[in-house]
Design an enzyme around this catalytic site. Structure first.
Site, mmCIF file in Angstrom:
data_model
loop_
_atom_site.group_PDB
_atom_site.id
_atom_site.type_symbol
_atom_site.label_atom_id
_atom_site.label_comp_id
_atom_site.label_asym_id
_atom_site.label_seq_id
_atom_site.Cartn_x
_atom_site.Cartn_y
_atom_site.Cartn_z
ATOM 1 N N TYR A 181 0.839 -1.209 0.000
ATOM 2 C CA TYR A 181 0.000 0.000 0.000
ATOM 3 C C TYR A 181 0.876 1.262 0.000
ATOM 4 O O TYR A 181 0.636 2.207 -0.751
ATOM 5 C CB TYR A 181 -0.911 -0.027 1.227
ATOM 6 C CG TYR A 181 -2.000 1.017 1.250
ATOM 7 C CD1 TYR A 181 -3.141 0.884 0.461
ATOM 8 C CD2 TYR A 181 -1.902 2.118 2.085
ATOM 9 C CE1 TYR A 181 -4.155 1.830 0.504
ATOM 10 C CE2 TYR A 181 -2.909 3.072 2.132
ATOM 11 C CZ TYR A 181 -4.031 2.926 1.341
ATOM 12 O OH TYR A 181 -5.036 3.864 1.386
ATOM 13 N N LYS A 235 1.082 4.177 -2.873
ATOM 14 C CA LYS A 235 0.740 5.557 -2.557
ATOM 15 C C LYS A 235 1.929 6.500 -2.757
ATOM 16 O O LYS A 235 1.757 7.657 -3.150
ATOM 17 C CB LYS A 235 0.208 5.657 -1.120
ATOM 18 C CG LYS A 235 -1.112 4.925 -0.905
ATOM 19 C CD LYS A 235 -2.215 5.426 -1.833
ATOM 20 C CE LYS A 235 -3.573 4.823 -1.513
ATOM 21 N NZ LYS A 235 -4.644 5.352 -2.396
#
Length: 242
Positions: free
Chosen positions: A154, A158
């Site tokens: 993640y 990002k």
């Protein structure tokens, strides 16, 4: 009469995406939303948007599928005529310690959270260049700035969105297309419902989790008001990352 502007919000049927769609509808935008599977939530959101006096429609497709993105954007352009604002919001989590992380969980998060921004932007950019106007807002995260144990996939996705944002802003500025990112902190959504919010709030200067509406207002600011802001990452995190 001035032209009614159109915004496309991926992952727009629930949570932060829905709040962004509602805020932009309140600003007078016609709204297209994408969603992955929950027909009931998508239909409910479209109904709520219509009640705000704008045209709204939901499109069901997988944002991690390049062909599906291209085909769906063509449909949206056919239905709405143009797209002025793209909010790359769709995202998933597949958390776990790196040493136990499967390649499937790595690829699922990278594909949905990062590659989708490329596919969607690639699909809308010709229209934005043609009309010499556009605004792209990428939903990053504070973990893309500071990392987080158990979220290497993640965090990587990002962080990738931040580099994508800054580079694309430099490429497209001369075409009057602005590209910015938002880095939410801990926001009250389905993704955070199982967390110890009291404990988390102790570490946030504003002593609370954010609301989807807090992110939506930043999206509206970047889309409508911030005509001389591009290539920036706006933290909306209660002061957690300073």
């Amino acid at each position: 009469m001035p032209e009614t502007k159109v915004a496309l919000v991926t992952g727009g049927s629930r949570g932060i995406g829905k709040a962004c769609a509602v805020e932009l509808a309140k600003a007078g935008y016609n709204i297209a939303i994408s969603y992955a599977g929950n027909d009931e939530a998508a239909n409910k959101t479209v109904s709520e948007l219509n009640q705000l006096g704008v045209k709204a429609k939901a499109y069901k497709f997988d944002v991690s599928d390049k062909e599906a993105c291209s085909k769906s954007v063509s449909e949206i352009l056919s239905d709405f005529g143009t797209i002025h604002v793209l909010v790359n919001n769709a995202g998933i989590t597949r958390d776990g310690l790196f040493m136990r992380m499967s390649s499937e969980n790595w690829e699922a998060v990278i594909n949905t959270n990062l590659n989708s921004a490329f596919y969607m932007t690639n699909s809308v950019i010709k229209q934005m260049i043609k009309q010499r106007e556009g605004c792209i807002i990428n939903m990053s995260s504070i973990v893309g700035l500071m990392g987080n144990a158990g979220q290497t996939n993640y965090s990587a996705a990002k962080a990738g969105l931040i580099g994508f944002t800054k580079s694309l802003a430099k490429e497209l500025g001369s075409r009057n297309i602005r590209v910015n990112a938002i880095a939410p902190g801990f926001i009250q959504t389905d993704m955070t419902k199982d967390l110890d919010t009291e404990k988390i709030s102790e570490h946030i200067p504003l002593k609370r989790l954010g609301l989807p509406e807090d992110i939506a207002k930043a999206v509206k600011f970047l889309a409508v008001d911030a005509q001389y802001i591009t290539g920036q990452v706006i933290g909306v995190d209660g002061g957690l990352v300073v």
